[in-house]
Design an enzyme around this catalytic site. Structure first.
Site, PDB file in Angstrom:
ATOM      1  N   LYS A   1     -36.073 -49.795  38.650  1.00 23.89           N
ATOM      2  CA  LYS A   1     -37.446 -50.015  38.174  1.00 23.89           C
ATOM      3  C   LYS A   1     -38.252 -48.710  38.207  1.00 23.89           C
ATOM      4  O   LYS A   1     -37.786 -47.714  38.751  1.00 23.89           O
ATOM      5  CB  LYS A   1     -38.124 -51.081  39.032  1.00 23.89           C
ATOM      6  CG  LYS A   1     -37.367 -52.406  39.089  1.00 23.89           C
ATOM      7  CD  LYS A   1     -37.716 -53.361  37.966  1.00 23.89           C
ATOM      8  CE  LYS A   1     -36.562 -54.215  37.584  1.00 23.89           C
ATOM      9  NZ  LYS A   1     -36.628 -55.624  37.802  1.00 23.89           N
TER      10      LYS A   1
HETATM   11  C1  LIG Z   1     -36.089 -56.886  37.930  1.00 17.74           C
HETATM   12  C2  LIG Z   1     -36.601 -58.154  37.439  1.00 17.74           C
HETATM   13  C3  LIG Z   1     -36.852 -59.244  38.292  1.00 17.74           C
HETATM   14  C4  LIG Z   1     -36.603 -59.236  39.785  1.00 17.74           C
HETATM   15  O1  LIG Z   1     -35.466 -58.638  40.199  1.00 17.74           O
HETATM   16  P1  LIG Z   1     -35.016 -58.458  41.706  1.00 17.74           P
HETATM   17  O2  LIG Z   1     -33.680 -57.826  41.543  1.00 17.74           O
HETATM   18  O3  LIG Z   1     -34.968 -59.800  42.351  1.00 17.74           O
HETATM   19  O4  LIG Z   1     -35.992 -57.578  42.401  1.00 17.74           O
HETATM   20  C5  LIG Z   1     -37.395 -60.385  37.734  1.00 17.74           C
HETATM   21  N1  LIG Z   1     -37.671 -60.481  36.421  1.00 17.74           N
HETATM   22  C6  LIG Z   1     -37.435 -59.463  35.571  1.00 17.74           C
HETATM   23  C7  LIG Z   1     -37.788 -59.633  34.132  1.00 17.74           C
HETATM   24  C8  LIG Z   1     -36.872 -58.278  36.044  1.00 17.74           C
HETATM   25  O5  LIG Z   1     -36.612 -57.284  35.190  1.00 17.74           O
END
Ligand SMILES: *Cc1c(COP(=O)(O)O)cnc(C)c1O
Length: 374
Positions: free
Chosen positions: A181
């Site tokens: 991210k």
């Molecule tokens: C990254 C992401 C999440 C959450 O991901 P985690 O791996 O649980 O932190 C949720 N929704 C979207 C659209 C994402 O890109």
């Protein structure tokens, strides 16, 4: 030359702050947690932020805090990472998919109203790839039908719609800090809200149902989880957040460089960003024209050491969604068409111009080879 899909950007301040925690007496539930939460709340411009150990945990608590349960319907997009829909299933609610807009790749706001039934409790928009949904239309519908909004802003930290930050539109907003991210805490996520009661519930549920106002370790006022974010992760988050605007500017630069080169390449479409949106680039995804073999294009790039992948696979076509709900190809044709044509290219803060040029050159070669002959 190997070019990965993504790469975290960890600086000396991150290492210093994490080290400081390691040398302290608090590895969890210490001073870094409220500090990190306050910084995120201030950054987004909301009253509360509640840190948790993943974006998925945050979405789950968001759903629970709004009391969405057995058979309640939540309108959402099939073009997303699976957690945005699974969080509804965790509480035995029903995700009701609505097809996407082919330009923004977000839920098509014009199709939402037709999906509303007496059982609809909420709308869960996802700001795909960091581009905010049209929150004016979504908020107007939610108000008119008295529905909650849970914003999956996991891909859009710092992004804006009409000057307002992603995550600040809904009753609940959620961000995620997995290493790919815009900023990371290792694993981690955070819930943001202006509602005092939702904030209290989320704080209680992330810590085994313990009251946030008491230190009684063995008193549990409701069903809760261990969704806590440790101090090392919070320290990492604080250092990353302090640099976030620089990080986002760097990502903007990388995206613009890609745009500049790829706009001239035949056979692909570059991302189209709505003029009301300030992008927070999470990934850089291009669409390959119909008639070009996408999977062979990806394979060609892999063989050249360039990591890339299709992004996303439609949620409704995942095996267990098909089994549970009977979905089949053709149910959400725009989403499916886009999914068959996307490629996420290497994208991170420190991607050099020469690497971007190499990716684009290989992509151009791949497309020339993989045109389907008529
Ligand atoms: C990254 C992401 C999440 C959450 O991901 P985690 O791996 O649980 O932190 C949720 N929704 C979207 C659209 C994402 O890109």
């Amino acid at each position: 030359m190997h070019i990965p899909l993504s790469r975290p950007d960890i600086g000396p301040e991150e290492i210093r702050l994490v080290n400081e925690v390691l040398q302290s007496d608090y590895l969890s539930l210490g001073p870094k947690l409220p500090e990190f939460e306050q910084k995120v709340a201030d950054y987004i411009g909301v009253k509360h932020a509640i840190a948790v150990n993943s974006g998925t945990s945050g979405l789950h608590l968001g759903i629970r805090s709004l009391d969405i349960k057995d058979g309640d319907e939540v309108i959402t997009t099939p073009f997303s990472f699976i957690a945005s829909s699974n969080c509804i299933l965790f509480e035995r609610g029903k995700p009701v998919f609505v097809d996407i807009d082919p330009i923004s790749l977000n839920i098509d706001p014009q199709l939402i109203e037709a999906a509303i039934t007496p059982r609809t409790k909420a709308i869960l928009p996802v700001h795909a790839f960091g581009q905010c949904c049209d929150m004016d239309v979504i908020k107007e519908i939610a108000q008119r039908y008295n529905l909650f909004i849970i914003e999956d802003a996991c891909e859009a930290l710092g992004g804006k719609f009409k000057g307002e930050k992603a995550g600040s539109f809904g009753h609940v907003g959620v961000f995620a800090f997995y290493p790919n991210k815009q900023m990371t805490t290792g694993e981690g996520g955070i819930i943001v809200t202006n509602n005092d009661e939702i904030a209290r519930l989320c704080k209680c549920m992330r810590n085994q149902g313990r009251s946030p106002d008491s230190d009684a370790w063995l008193a549990h006022e409701m069903l809760g989880y261990n969704y806590r974010l440790d101090e090392l992760s919070c320290a990492l988050g604080i250092a990353q957040l302090d640099r976030l605007d620089t990080i986002l500017a760097k990502r903007e630069e990388v995206a613009q460089k890609y745009n500049e080169i790829l706009a001239k390449v035949e056979g692909i479409e570059i991302p189209i960003i709505d003029k009301e949106v300030t992008m927070s680039w999470f990934v850089y995804v291009v669409k390959i024209n119909r008639g070009i073999n996408r999977d062979k294009t990806i394979k060609y790039l892999h063989d050249k050491g360039i990591q890339c992948r299709p992004y996303f696979t439609p949620i409704h076509l995942q095996p267990f969604y098909r089994r549970m709900f009977g979905y089949k190809p053709g149910d959400f044709p725009v989403c499916e068409d886009i999914s068959e044509r996307t490629i996420a290219l290497p994208f991170y803060n420190k991607l050099h111009e020469t690497q971007i040029e190499r990716v684009c050159e290989c992509l151009r070669d791949a497309i020339m080879r993989n045109r389907v002959q008529d």
